[in-house]
Scaffold this active site. Structure first.
Site, mmCIF file in Angstrom:
data_model
loop_
_atom_site.group_PDB
_atom_site.id
_atom_site.type_symbol
_atom_site.label_atom_id
_atom_site.label_comp_id
_atom_site.label_asym_id
_atom_site.label_seq_id
_atom_site.Cartn_x
_atom_site.Cartn_y
_atom_site.Cartn_z
ATOM 1 N N HIS A 1 0.883 -1.209 0.069
ATOM 2 C CA HIS A 1 -0.203 -0.047 -0.142
ATOM 3 C C HIS A 1 0.812 1.412 0.002
ATOM 4 C CE1 HIS A 1 0.885 -0.316 4.134
ATOM 5 N NE2 HIS A 1 0.303 0.587 4.478
ATOM 6 N N ASP B 1 5.371 4.968 5.352
ATOM 7 C CA ASP B 1 6.256 3.845 6.038
ATOM 8 C C ASP B 1 6.772 2.634 5.167
ATOM 9 O OD1 ASP B 1 3.726 3.471 6.922
ATOM 10 O OD2 ASP B 1 4.147 1.847 8.186
ATOM 11 N N HIS B 2 5.794 2.634 4.183
ATOM 12 C CA HIS B 2 6.046 1.444 3.070
ATOM 13 C C HIS B 2 6.524 1.811 1.663
ATOM 14 C CE1 HIS B 2 3.810 -1.462 5.507
ATOM 15 N NE2 HIS B 2 3.307 -0.539 6.134
ATOM 16 N N ASP C 1 -0.396 -4.192 5.691
ATOM 17 C CA ASP C 1 -0.914 -3.629 6.750
ATOM 18 C C ASP C 1 -2.530 -3.885 6.681
ATOM 19 O OD1 ASP C 1 1.626 -2.383 7.700
ATOM 20 O OD2 ASP C 1 0.592 -0.444 7.757
ATOM 21 N N HIS D 1 1.243 4.039 2.175
ATOM 22 C CA HIS D 1 1.678 4.805 3.470
ATOM 23 C C HIS D 1 2.982 4.945 3.388
ATOM 24 C CE1 HIS D 1 -2.234 3.910 6.101
ATOM 25 N NE2 HIS D 1 -2.241 4.975 5.450
HETATM 26 ZN ZN LIG Z 1 2.617 0.371 8.268
HETATM 27 ZN ZN LIG Z 2 -0.345 1.447 6.446
#
Ligand SMILES: [Zn+2]
Ligand SMILES: [Zn+2]
Length: 250
Positions: free
Chosen positions: A60, A64-65, A164, A62
């Site tokens: 996805h 942090d990814h 996630d 976000h």
């Molecule tokens: Zn995450």
């Molecule tokens: Zn996420």
């Protein structure tokens, strides 16, 4: 097939754990799976030059990814990579990349004729990417930002990555009989995080899907690791908290 943990952490800065990032390697070729900040450095530290990656998968969008996507494309641009760079991700990723190109311009575009090719995968149905030596099955996850679960199959073995997600019937289906399940465990039973998993939900998954081994990632700092591991082990599998640099070979 080899599955390498490049980042076992979250969006919380941590001296020992980077945000989400993984490598799946088959017959000497490596694909990136997510890529939060610091992923490129840790990828290089494992001996894989990120500029030589065959392609990438994103669970996805976000930060942090995906935080190292701009540095990755800039590195490929600067080295004049000749091969196209294919990216597989949920619907909406092309617009996300277009937005980044809108900010950074040609610095993150490959030199023609090489180009970045985004293949968007369904967010409301199963999808399959057949790369020959590696076949990847996806299912929609219970999370925002175009989230998917991913199942990697190669050489008769299977690794499932939750991405996630909140508790997910699709993940239980996808994880059935997997050799390794790499799953987020962001929250605890006492304090579950919204749209994330927690130990008793993973234990339920293990009882129903029977993965051979479970690696936990993406734990927020308040999660009691020993209790999480014990709760999931009780469901009948081998469990560990993944660390950056861990490698699974099957
Ligand atoms: Zn995450
Ligand atoms: Zn996420």
């Amino acid at each position: 097939m080899r599955f390498t943990v490049l980042g076992s952490g979250t969006n919380v800065p941590d001296a020992e754990r980077g945000p989400a990032g993984f490598l799946v390697s088959v017959q000497g070729q490596s694909w990136l799976v997510d890529g939060g900040s610091g992923t490129l450095q840790r990828c290089a530290a494992t001996g894989v030059d990120p500029r030589s990656l065959v392609g990438g998968f994103y669970s996805h969008r976000h930060p942090d990814h995906t935080g190292d996507l701009v540095p990755l494309l800039f590195a490929m641009h600067a080295s004049r990579r000749l091969a196209d760079y294919p990216i597989y991700a949920g619907q909406g990723f092309q617009a996300f990349l277009d937005g980044l190109v809108g900010v950074y311009g040609r610095w993150i575009e490959l030199h023609p004729p090489a180009t970045t090719i985004v293949t968007e995968l369904a967010l409301d149905a199963p999808a399959t990417v057949d790369l020959g030596a590696l076949v990847v099955h996806t299912r929609p996850a219970v999370h925002s930002s175009g989230a998917l679960h991913l199942r990697f199959e190669a050489e008769g073995r299977s690794v499932v990555f939750s991405g996630d997600t909140g508790p997910s019937e699709a993940l239980i289906e996808l994880a059935a009989g997997a050799d390794l399940l790499v799953t987020e465990c962001a929250g605890s039973d006492a304090v579950p995080a919204d749209q994330h998993l927690f130990p008793s939900a993973i234990a339920d998954l293990v009882r129903r899907a029977r993965p051979r081994e479970v690696w936990l990632t993406h734990l927020y700092e308040y999660v009691d690791v020993a209790l999480a591991v014990a709760t999931i082990e009780d469901a009948g599998t081998v469990v560990r908290r993944a660390a950056d640099g861990d490698v699974w070979s099957g």
